[in-house]
Design a protein around this motif. Structure first.
Motif, PDB file in Angstrom:
ATOM      1  N   LYS A 152      52.858  12.630  11.506  1.00 63.93           N
ATOM      2  CA  LYS A 152      53.746  13.590  11.393  1.00 63.93           C
ATOM      3  C   LYS A 152      54.688  14.273  11.992  1.00 63.93           C
ATOM      4  CE  LYS A 152      54.355  17.573   8.449  1.00 63.93           C
ATOM      5  NZ  LYS A 152      55.387  18.656   9.998  1.00 63.93           N
TER       6      LYS A 152
ATOM      7  N   ILE B 113      53.053  18.264  -5.183  1.00 66.18           N
ATOM      8  CA  ILE B 113      53.017  18.098  -3.461  1.00 66.18           C
ATOM      9  C   ILE B 113      51.787  18.674  -2.500  1.00 66.18           C
ATOM     10  CG2 ILE B 113      55.340  18.966  -3.252  1.00 66.18           C
ATOM     11  CD1 ILE B 113      53.826  21.147  -2.445  1.00 66.18           C
ATOM     12  N   GLY B 114      50.666  18.753  -3.935  1.00 61.11           N
ATOM     13  CA  GLY B 114      49.421  19.162  -2.780  1.00 61.11           C
ATOM     14  C   GLY B 114      48.646  20.455  -2.913  1.00 61.11           C
ATOM     15  N   VAL B 115      49.342  20.923  -4.711  1.00 59.88           N
ATOM     16  CA  VAL B 115      48.622  22.042  -5.291  1.00 59.88           C
ATOM     17  C   VAL B 115      48.282  22.211  -6.263  1.00 59.88           C
ATOM     18  CG1 VAL B 115      49.459  23.609  -2.933  1.00 59.88           C
ATOM     19  CG2 VAL B 115      51.433  22.880  -5.309  1.00 59.88           C
TER      20      VAL B 115
ATOM     21  N   TRP C 186      55.865  25.715  12.187  1.00 58.20           N
ATOM     22  CA  TRP C 186      56.001  24.526  12.272  1.00 58.20           C
ATOM     23  C   TRP C 186      54.021  24.620  11.240  1.00 58.20           C
ATOM     24  CZ3 TRP C 186      56.541  20.008  13.319  1.00 58.20           C
ATOM     25  CH2 TRP C 186      55.160  18.615  14.413  1.00 58.20           C
ATOM     26  N   PHE C 187      53.979  23.052  10.419  1.00 65.11           N
ATOM     27  CA  PHE C 187      52.564  22.885   9.771  1.00 65.11           C
ATOM     28  C   PHE C 187      52.771  21.271   9.766  1.00 65.11           C
ATOM     29  CE2 PHE C 187      54.994  26.588   6.788  1.00 65.11           C
ATOM     30  CZ  PHE C 187      54.064  27.005   7.160  1.00 65.11           C
ATOM     31  N   ASP C 188      50.988  21.149  10.706  1.00 62.96           N
ATOM     32  CA  ASP C 188      50.756  19.567  10.757  1.00 62.96           C
ATOM     33  C   ASP C 188      49.916  19.274   9.152  1.00 62.96           C
ATOM     34  OD1 ASP C 188      50.692  20.537  13.196  1.00 62.96           O
ATOM     35  OD2 ASP C 188      48.134  21.156  13.073  1.00 62.96           O
ATOM     36  N   ASN C 189      50.379  20.323   8.357  1.00 66.65           N
ATOM     37  CA  ASN C 189      49.855  19.916   6.542  1.00 66.65           C
ATOM     38  C   ASN C 189      50.868  19.685   6.507  1.00 66.65           C
ATOM     39  OD1 ASN C 189      49.544  19.531   4.366  1.00 66.65           O
ATOM     40  ND2 ASN C 189      47.162  20.602   4.795  1.00 66.65           N
ATOM     41  N   GLN C 190      51.468  18.094   6.107  1.00 67.39           N
ATOM     42  CA  GLN C 190      52.932  17.977   5.422  1.00 67.39           C
ATOM     43  C   GLN C 190      52.522  18.631   4.016  1.00 67.39           C
ATOM     44  OE1 GLN C 190      55.566  16.075   6.187  1.00 67.39           O
ATOM     45  NE2 GLN C 190      56.497  16.153   4.195  1.00 67.39           N
ATOM     46  N   THR C 191      52.123  19.375   3.247  1.00 67.56           N
ATOM     47  CA  THR C 191      51.910  20.118   1.851  1.00 67.56           C
ATOM     48  C   THR C 191      52.906  21.626   2.337  1.00 67.56           C
ATOM     49  OG1 THR C 191      50.135  18.382   0.861  1.00 67.56           O
ATOM     50  CG2 THR C 191      50.156  20.653   0.474  1.00 67.56           C
ATOM     51  N   LEU C 192      51.313  22.063   3.734  1.00 65.78           N
ATOM     52  CA  LEU C 192      52.271  23.607   3.771  1.00 65.78           C
ATOM     53  C   LEU C 192      53.111  23.106   4.614  1.00 65.78           C
ATOM     54  CD1 LEU C 192      49.013  24.353   5.268  1.00 65.78           C
ATOM     55  CD2 LEU C 192      50.126  24.850   3.394  1.00 65.78           C
ATOM     56  N   ASP C 193      54.721  22.380   5.346  1.00 68.83           N
ATOM     57  CA  ASP C 193      55.818  22.042   4.995  1.00 68.83           C
ATOM     58  C   ASP C 193      56.113  21.827   4.002  1.00 68.83           C
ATOM     59  OD1 ASP C 193      58.673  20.536   6.584  1.00 68.83           O
ATOM     60  OD2 ASP C 193      56.446  20.483   8.472  1.00 68.83           O
ATOM     61  N   SER C 194      55.636  21.204   3.237  1.00 70.37           N
ATOM     62  CA  SER C 194      57.238  21.135   1.802  1.00 70.37           C
ATOM     63  C   SER C 194      56.554  22.684   1.045  1.00 70.37           C
ATOM     64  CB  SER C 194      56.486  20.178   1.183  1.00 70.37           C
ATOM     65  OG  SER C 194      57.069  20.215  -0.057  1.00 70.37           O
ATOM     66  N   PHE C 195      55.903  23.322   1.061  1.00 74.32           N
ATOM     67  CA  PHE C 195      55.145  24.200   0.392  1.00 74.32           C
ATOM     68  C   PHE C 195      56.632  25.638   1.240  1.00 74.32           C
ATOM     69  CE2 PHE C 195      53.218  28.864  -1.209  1.00 74.32           C
ATOM     70  CZ  PHE C 195      53.032  27.758  -2.391  1.00 74.32           C
ATOM     71  N   PHE C 196      56.837  25.416   2.126  1.00 79.14           N
ATOM     72  CA  PHE C 196      57.375  27.081   2.653  1.00 79.14           C
ATOM     73  C   PHE C 196      58.413  26.149   2.922  1.00 79.14           C
ATOM     74  CE2 PHE C 196      53.144  28.498   3.569  1.00 79.14           C
ATOM     75  CZ  PHE C 196      53.275  29.639   3.290  1.00 79.14           C
ATOM     76  N   ARG C 197      58.501  24.977   2.948  1.00 81.50           N
ATOM     77  CA  ARG C 197      60.951  24.255   2.706  1.00 81.50           C
ATOM     78  C   ARG C 197      60.849  25.094   1.431  1.00 81.50           C
ATOM     79  NH1 ARG C 197      63.734  20.178   1.358  1.00 81.50           N
ATOM     80  NH2 ARG C 197      62.362  19.164  -0.543  1.00 81.50           N
TER      81      ARG C 197
ATOM     82  N   GLN D 150      42.672  20.044  -1.964  1.00 83.43           N
ATOM     83  CA  GLN D 150      43.579  18.596  -2.040  1.00 83.43           C
ATOM     84  C   GLN D 150      44.030  18.045  -1.058  1.00 83.43           C
ATOM     85  OE1 GLN D 150      45.332  21.061  -5.936  1.00 83.43           O
ATOM     86  NE2 GLN D 150      46.188  19.561  -6.117  1.00 83.43           N
TER      87      GLN D 150
ATOM     88  N   VAL E  15      45.660  12.296  -0.463  1.00 79.97           N
ATOM     89  CA  VAL E  15      46.751  13.841  -0.983  1.00 79.97           C
ATOM     90  C   VAL E  15      46.182  13.953  -2.129  1.00 79.97           C
ATOM     91  CG1 VAL E  15      48.227  15.462  -1.363  1.00 79.97           C
ATOM     92  CG2 VAL E  15      47.951  14.768   1.289  1.00 79.97           C
ATOM     93  N   ASP E  16      45.728  14.890  -3.180  1.00 77.57           N
ATOM     94  CA  ASP E  16      45.874  14.565  -4.211  1.00 77.57           C
ATOM     95  C   ASP E  16      47.086  15.335  -4.781  1.00 77.57           C
ATOM     96  OD1 ASP E  16      45.075  15.159  -7.054  1.00 77.57           O
ATOM     97  OD2 ASP E  16      43.540  16.014  -6.574  1.00 77.57           O
ATOM     98  N   LEU E  17      47.936  14.298  -5.764  1.00 77.08           N
ATOM     99  CA  LEU E  17      49.000  15.182  -6.579  1.00 77.08           C
ATOM    100  C   LEU E  17      48.903  14.846  -7.455  1.00 77.08           C
ATOM    101  CD1 LEU E  17      51.598  12.479  -3.800  1.00 77.08           C
ATOM    102  CD2 LEU E  17      51.092  15.319  -3.681  1.00 77.08           C
TER     103      LEU E  17
END
Ligand code: HEM
Ligand code: HEM
Ligand SMILES: [Fe+2]
Lengths: 141, 450
Positions: free
Chosen positions: A51, B243-245, B171-182, A37, A128-130
């Motif tokens: 980022k 958020i991308g999941v 630290w995550f490079d991926n914004q989706t993971l950043d959000s996930f763990f935030r 995704q 990104v697939d939201l």
């Protein structure tokens, strides 16, 4: 009537079971969903630099991205599509606050390189697939 | 107050109120900016004001919880705190780190992740500080004569809260993971472990204020925290919709987060129920107001207003709009600010020996702050619903919509003024009590017997 030890069992049992399921679902998301995704193969160094700039300047303190952040300035998830590269770079590189409707953005005066990194970041974010967010407005005439 | 070392709580409460006062100042800056008056943009750009506003909030609530723990744990475990000196050092260093972070926010030094803006090097200092705090609490509990359910639930909440700070430091490079763990920090705090802290404090207060048998109260405490985790852990899914999941979170998050209000409902029923059942009425009437108040307001702010936008179908439209700010204000106020206020109101007469149990100022502080906050919530709500309609449904441009809803921020600022007057009256009351006093030891008990 419920006794205290039954109540405790309810607490410990419920916590344990739901937490185990939560970890399982998390694992599933990380392994099966996120790579596809979020197009991890497109996560280039430029995107990561973008980022980093996004975080170092707390852009989320005014804007939202993926719908998270502050409610003072526009949602940026689809900004790449909505405004295009030139417009985005103009807002980032100007030395006087960008204020299309009087509400000011911080004038970062970024270099061209940094502005490009942020554009790359937005491009990645855009793809990104939201699953449906942001919603498409109903066109009314 | 039974133990000398409980007095240290006083300084935690004083620090908490000071930070709250500063928090409000930054709230006004943002309120005016939303109205179109951003004249202070160069000194306090919106993102600075916001990071300071929310970080001071979290800091003063944590300081309030710590103060409450330093008061409750000695009394519950029948043991003086193992080191009062260390507790003072812990307070001062916590404040120092917090103030350093907040000053940094004025100079673009931060980590722009909503609620977790404290930069990494300072994060480590927070960790050391919190470990010191937990060290004092846990050794006191270990040495103590008793380990009650109330104190165990409170301490469990504090320990888990500390542990959950850590996923926010990766630290995550991926914004989706950043959000996930935030969300492991933000959601699992306010809709998980902080409810244990709140539940523990609430149980302690109800035992003291209503005189209902401890066994009964603690049984319900287990039920409440059981409901909290049962719904709240999987309820995290309500932040994973967009958020991308994957879509599985729509089902899991939707169902379990709809159950979350049950824990708050149980808390409200529990508090009111125990109050009705109790025969021995404690003379501290204001503390009772705040205690019942927090139980009811948290149900409205967190439970009902949370439920209002928690289904994926609704959240698609309200996600990341002022509707979220509406809920955020009443939830934080009703649940966590008010439980700290309840505890301060309860503990202060016992620490200082002055019995300002039911004063006009105290009443005014309660009503002005609560009515003001409910009004602010409505102002945010109207602005938010209008925003959703104009921007997400009709498709008007963001800036155009913001112009349309400026008027609601005028209303917001008016009500925020009322709220702030209430807070100032509370602070004045606080100051009227004077300093902690050793003569207050044992006074409450004598009085309750009389
Ligand atoms: C005392 C408990 C609670 C507090 C302090 C609280 C506070 C907050 C805050 C500050 C946010 C914004 C977070 C961010 O964007 O980083 C938020 C979001 C949210 N809360 Fe709560 N909350 C509480 C309980 C609940 C409950 C019980 C529910 C559901 C029944 C709920 C549903 C939501 C939802 C759906 C969002 C996401 C909004 C969006 O998509 O923008 N909350 N909450
Ligand atoms: C003088 C009173 C206050 C005013 C004028 C005020 C105003 C504001 C404004 C304008 C925002 C920013 C919304 C945005 O991003 O556009 C905000 C955020 C926030 N404030 Fe306040 N506030 C006040 C008091 C409080 C209090 C007492 C609390 C907690 C008990 C609180 C908790 C929060 C939270 C949690 C957020 C983040 C909300 C979110 O991200 O959804 N505020 N406030
Ligand atoms: Fe949540």
């Amino acid at each position: 009537m419920l006794s205290k030890s039954q109540a405790r069992t309810f607490f410990l049992g419920g916590t344990f079971i739901t937490f185990a399921i939560f970890l399982g679902l998390t694992w599933n998301s990380l392994v099966n969903e996120v790579p596809e995704q979020t197009n991890v193969h497109n996560l280039t160094e430029a995107v990561v630099r973008g980022k980093t700039l996004w975080e170092e300047n707390n852009c989320m303190g005014c804007h939202t991205i993926f719908g998270e952040g502050a409610y003072y300035a526009p949602e940026l998830t689809k900004v790449y599509e909505r405004r295009g590269e030139a417009y985005i770079k103009a807002t980032l590189m100007t030395d006087i606050p960008w204020a299309p409707r009087g509400r000011k953005m911080v004038a970062y005066g970024f270099s061209e390189d940094k502005a490009n990194d942020l554009v790359e970041f937005f491009k990645w974010v855009n793809e990104v697939d939201l699953i449906g967010f942001p919603p498409k407005p109903k066109k009314v005439q | 107050m039974k133990y000398k070392s409980q007095k240290v709580a006083y300084w935690f409460f004083a620090a908490a109120l000071l930070l709250l006062f500063i928090q409000l100042f930054y709230g006004f800056i943002m309120g005016f900016a939303h109205m179109g008056y951003d004249g202070w943009h160069n000194v306090f750009p919106f993102n600075t004001a916001r990071a300071v506003h929310t970080n001071l909030l979290v800091m003063w609530l944590l300081i309030g919880f710590m103060g409450a723990a330093y008061y409750i744990i000695p009394e519950e475990s029948q043991q003086e705190l193992v080191s009062v000196k260390l507790a003072y050092i812990q307070l001062i260093t916590f404040l120092a780190v917090g103030v350093a972070a907040v000053i940094g926010y004025h100079f673009n030094y931060w980590e722009g992740r909503k609620f977790l803006e404290i930069p990494r090097p300072l994060d480590w200092l927070v960790v050391v500080n919190v470990l010191t705090f937990l060290g004092i609490i846990l050794t006191t509990l270990y040495k103590g004569k008793k380990r009650t359910t109330t104190s165990l639930v409170l301490v469990m909440g504090l320990v888990f809260a500390a542990l959950l700070y850590l996923p926010g430091m990766i630290w995550f490079d991926n914004q989706t993971l950043d959000s996930f763990f935030r969300w492991w920090v933000v959601h699992l705090w306010v809709e998980g472990v902080w409810e244990l802290i709140m539940g523990g404090i609430l149980a302690f207060l109800l035992i003291k204020l209503t005189g209902v048998d401890r066994e009964v109260i603690e049984k319900w405490l287990y039920v409440i925290v059981g409901l909290t985790f049962l719904s709240g852990i999987l309820g995290t899914g309500h932040h994973y919709y967009y958020i991308g999941v994957g879509k599985i979170w729509h089902i899991v998050g939707g169902i379990f987060s709809m159950l979350e209000p049950l824990a708050f409902l149980a808390m409200a029923l529990f508090a009111v129920g125990m109050y009705r059942k109790g025969e021995k009425k404690h003379p501290n009437k204001m503390a009772l107001y705040w205690t019942l108040g927090t139980a009811i307001m948290s149900f409205i702010g967190a439970g009902l207003l949370g439920m209002a936008h928690t289904l994926p179908q609704t959240n698609l439209y309200t996600h990341g709009t002022l509707v979220t700010a509406m809920h955020g204000h009443l939830a934080f106020w009703g649940a966590y600010a008010m439980i700290v206020f309840s505890f301060i109101t309860f503990a202060l007469p016992n620490i200082t020996g002055r019995k300002l149990y039911d004063t006009v100022n105290g009443q005014l502080a309660f009503w002005l702050s609560n009515i003001g906050m409910v009004g602010m919530t409505m102002a945010f709500g109207v602005a938010g619903v209008a925003q959703v309609y104009l921007e997400r449904i009709l498709g008007l441009e963001f800036g155009a919509v913001q112009k349309e809803i400026e008027i609601h921020f005028f209303v917001l600022v008016l009500l925020a003024t009322m709220f702030s007057v209430g807070i100032i009256m509370f602070i004045i009351e606080f100051l009227k009590y004077g300093k902690p006093n050793d003569e207050a030891i044992g006074m409450e008990e004598i009085q309750l017997k009389a």
